[in-house]
Design a protein around this motif. Structure first.
Motif, PDB file in Angstrom:
ATOM      1  N   THR A  72       0.819  -1.213   0.000  1.00 56.89           N
ATOM      2  CA  THR A  72       0.000   0.000   0.000  1.00 56.89           C
ATOM      3  C   THR A  72       0.856   1.267   0.000  1.00 56.89           C
ATOM      4  O   THR A  72       0.653   2.143  -0.860  1.00 56.89           O
ATOM      5  N   PRO A  73       1.843   1.428   0.915  1.00 57.26           N
ATOM      6  CA  PRO A  73       2.674   2.638   0.826  1.00 57.26           C
ATOM      7  C   PRO A  73       3.446   2.734  -0.484  1.00 57.26           C
ATOM      8  O   PRO A  73       3.658   3.835  -1.003  1.00 57.26           O
ATOM      9  N   PHE A  91       1.131   4.176  -3.150  1.00 61.49           N
ATOM     10  CA  PHE A  91       1.006   5.630  -2.976  1.00 61.49           C
ATOM     11  C   PHE A  91       2.253   6.347  -3.498  1.00 61.49           C
ATOM     12  O   PHE A  91       2.162   7.388  -4.156  1.00 61.49           O
ATOM     13  N   HIS A  92       3.427   5.791  -3.238  1.00 60.65           N
ATOM     14  CA  HIS A  92       4.683   6.370  -3.741  1.00 60.65           C
ATOM     15  C   HIS A  92       4.694   6.368  -5.270  1.00 60.65           C
ATOM     16  O   HIS A  92       5.086   7.367  -5.903  1.00 60.65           O
ATOM     17  N   LEU A 106       2.091   6.262  -7.310  1.00 53.26           N
ATOM     18  CA  LEU A 106       1.079   7.166  -7.850  1.00 53.26           C
ATOM     19  C   LEU A 106       1.647   8.584  -7.990  1.00 53.26           C
ATOM     20  O   LEU A 106       1.281   9.321  -8.910  1.00 53.26           O
ATOM     21  N   ASP A 107       2.571   8.933  -7.097  1.00 54.52           N
ATOM     22  CA  ASP A 107       3.219  10.248  -7.177  1.00 54.52           C
ATOM     23  C   ASP A 107       4.145  10.357  -8.385  1.00 54.52           C
ATOM     24  O   ASP A 107       4.555  11.457  -8.753  1.00 54.52           O
ATOM     25  N   ARG A 132     -10.034   4.850   0.951  1.00 57.10           N
ATOM     26  CA  ARG A 132      -8.978   5.790   0.589  1.00 57.10           C
ATOM     27  C   ARG A 132      -8.092   5.263  -0.544  1.00 57.10           C
ATOM     28  O   ARG A 132      -7.772   5.999  -1.482  1.00 57.10           O
ATOM     29  N   LEU A 133      -7.686   3.993  -0.473  1.00 63.23           N
ATOM     30  CA  LEU A 133      -6.771   3.455  -1.487  1.00 63.23           C
ATOM     31  C   LEU A 133      -7.400   3.515  -2.881  1.00 63.23           C
ATOM     32  O   LEU A 133      -6.778   3.987  -3.837  1.00 63.23           O
ATOM     33  N   MET A 156      -7.840   7.279  -4.094  1.00 58.61           N
ATOM     34  CA  MET A 156      -6.589   7.933  -4.479  1.00 58.61           C
ATOM     35  C   MET A 156      -6.040   7.335  -5.775  1.00 58.61           C
ATOM     36  O   MET A 156      -5.483   8.040  -6.623  1.00 58.61           O
ATOM     37  N   ALA A 157      -6.193   6.009  -5.954  1.00 56.82           N
ATOM     38  CA  ALA A 157      -5.715   5.365  -7.181  1.00 56.82           C
ATOM     39  C   ALA A 157      -6.573   5.769  -8.375  1.00 56.82           C
ATOM     40  O   ALA A 157      -6.050   6.113  -9.443  1.00 56.82           O
ATOM     41  N   ASP A 176      -6.514  15.269  -0.511  1.00 56.87           N
ATOM     42  CA  ASP A 176      -5.940  14.234   0.359  1.00 56.87           C
ATOM     43  C   ASP A 176      -6.473  14.376   1.782  1.00 56.87           C
ATOM     44  O   ASP A 176      -6.823  13.381   2.425  1.00 56.87           O
ATOM     45  N   ARG A 183      -8.722  11.509   3.699  1.00 58.97           N
ATOM     46  CA  ARG A 183      -8.257  10.949   4.978  1.00 58.97           C
ATOM     47  C   ARG A 183      -9.306  11.131   6.074  1.00 58.97           C
ATOM     48  O   ARG A 183      -9.587  10.199   6.837  1.00 58.97           O
TER      49      ARG A 183
END
Length: 270
Positions: free
Chosen positions: A118-119, A122-123, A125-126, A157-158, A161-162, A209, A213
Motif C-alpha cells: 500500500t505505501p 502511494f509512492h 502514484l506520485d 482511501r486506497l 486515491m488510485a 488528500d 483521509r
C-alpha cells in the motif's frame, strides 16, 4: 520454471515470495505486452523469473532490488543484455523519474511485497507524470480495494486515491501455489494506467488528500461525524450531499466536489 536455488532462502523481512509458475509468468507478460523500444522497469525481480520473459520482448529493462544478495545472480543471469540495469535500492524511496533519459514514459511491473504494497502504491502514484502504465502482483484484497466501486465494502482511501489518478483494471487471480514459498493468501494482477487528463480535477491535491483521509477515518461513522472538525455541514448541504451519509457511499466525483469546496474555503489552489 525451476524454483530459486537453495543458496538463497526467501527472507520474511523483505516479504519475498518468488514467482515460479511459468504459465502465470507468461500470462503476466502477455498482459503487459512489452514492445521493443519501450522502457520497462521491474520492482523486486528476485531470482529473475519474470525478468527473463520480459527480456525476450524488449532489451530496455531497469530493475530495482532491495536484497543485495540477489544482485550477483541477476548480473550473471542477464550479463548479455546491454539494456539491462540493476539498481540496488528501496523502491519506497526510489525516484523513478531519474530513469527517464529519452522522454520515453516508464512501464512499471512488479511482484510487490505484501508488507509494503500500500505505501509503495502511494509512492508510485506520485510518479504518475513519467509513467505510461503499471502492472502489479498484489494480495487479492488490495486489488479489490484498488478496483472497488462506491457503496461497496472495499471502497475507501486506497481506491479513491488510485482512481483519481489512474484507470484501474483487475486482470486475473494468481493462486498461492504459483509461488515459493507459498503465501497464505491469494494474489491478483492489476493494471494502473495514469489518466492523460484527470476526469475530476481537484483544485488542491493537498485539500483532496485531507478530505479523503478525514472522510474515511472511521468508515462506520457518518460524514457529519468524520468531517465536523474540518468544515461546516452547510458546505455539504450546498453540494446537495446529505451529511448523514456514510463515506463509502460517496462517488469519486462527489469527493472531489467536497475537496474543491474545502479548497475554496481555505483559499488553496494548486
Amino acid at each position: 520454471m525451476a524454483k530459486q536455488p537453495q543458496q538463497h532462502r526467501a527472507r520474511k523481512r523483505f516479504g519475498q515470495n518468488f514467482l515460479q509458475d511459468e504459465g502465470i509468468i507468461r500470462r503476466i507478460v502477455r498482459s503487459v505486452s512489452p514492445q521493443e523500444g519501450q522502457h520497462l522497469v521491474e520492482i523486486g525481480p528476485g531470482m529473475g523469473a519474470l525478468t527473463e520473459v520480459i527480456l525476450e520482448a524488449t532489451d530496455r529493462l531497469d530493475v530495482v532490488e532491495l536484497d543485495r544478495d540477489l544482485i550477483p545472480g541477476l548480473k550473471v543471469k542477464f550479463f548479455n543484455h546491454k539494456g539491462f540495469n540493476i539498481h540496488q535500492a528501496d523502491a519506497l524511496k526510489f525516484d523513478f523519474s531519474t530513469l527517464v533519459d529519452d522522454g520515453q514514459p516508464l512501464r512499471i511491473v512488479g511482484n510487490l511485497p505484501y508488507n509494503i504494497s500500500t505505501p509503495l502504491i502511494f509512492h508510485l502514484l506520485d510518479q504518475g507524470p513519467v509513467v505510461r502504465d503499471m502492472h502489479f502482483m498484489l494480495q487479492k484484497e488490495v486489488v479489490e480495494r484498488l478496483a472497488a466501486e462506491p457503496s461497496s465494502n472495499d471502497w475507501g482511501r486506497l481506491g479513491i486515491m488510485a482512481q483519481y489518478r489512474c484507470q484501474v483494471e483487475s486482470l486475473f487471480l494468481v493462486p498461492p501455489e504459483a509461488f515459493d514459498p507459498m503465501p497464505k493468501v491469494e494474489s491478483a494482477i492489476v493494471r494502473l494506467t495514469p489518466h492523460k487528463e484527470l476526469p475530476y480535477p481537484a483544485k488542491s491535491f493537498e485539500c483532496f488528500d485531507t478530505v479523503v483521509r478525514s472522510a474515511f477515518a472511521q468508515r462506520r461513522k457518518t460524514l457529519r461525524n468524520n468531517l465536523k472538525g474540518l468544515m461546516e455541514m452547510s458546505l455539504l448541504e450546498a453540494l446537495e450531499i446529505d451529511p448523514t451519509r456514510r463515506p463509502e457511499t460517496l462517488s469519486l466525483q462527489e469527493v472531489v466536489a467536497i475537496s474543491n469546496a474545502y479548497a475554496d474555503l481555505q483559499g488553496k489552489h494548486d
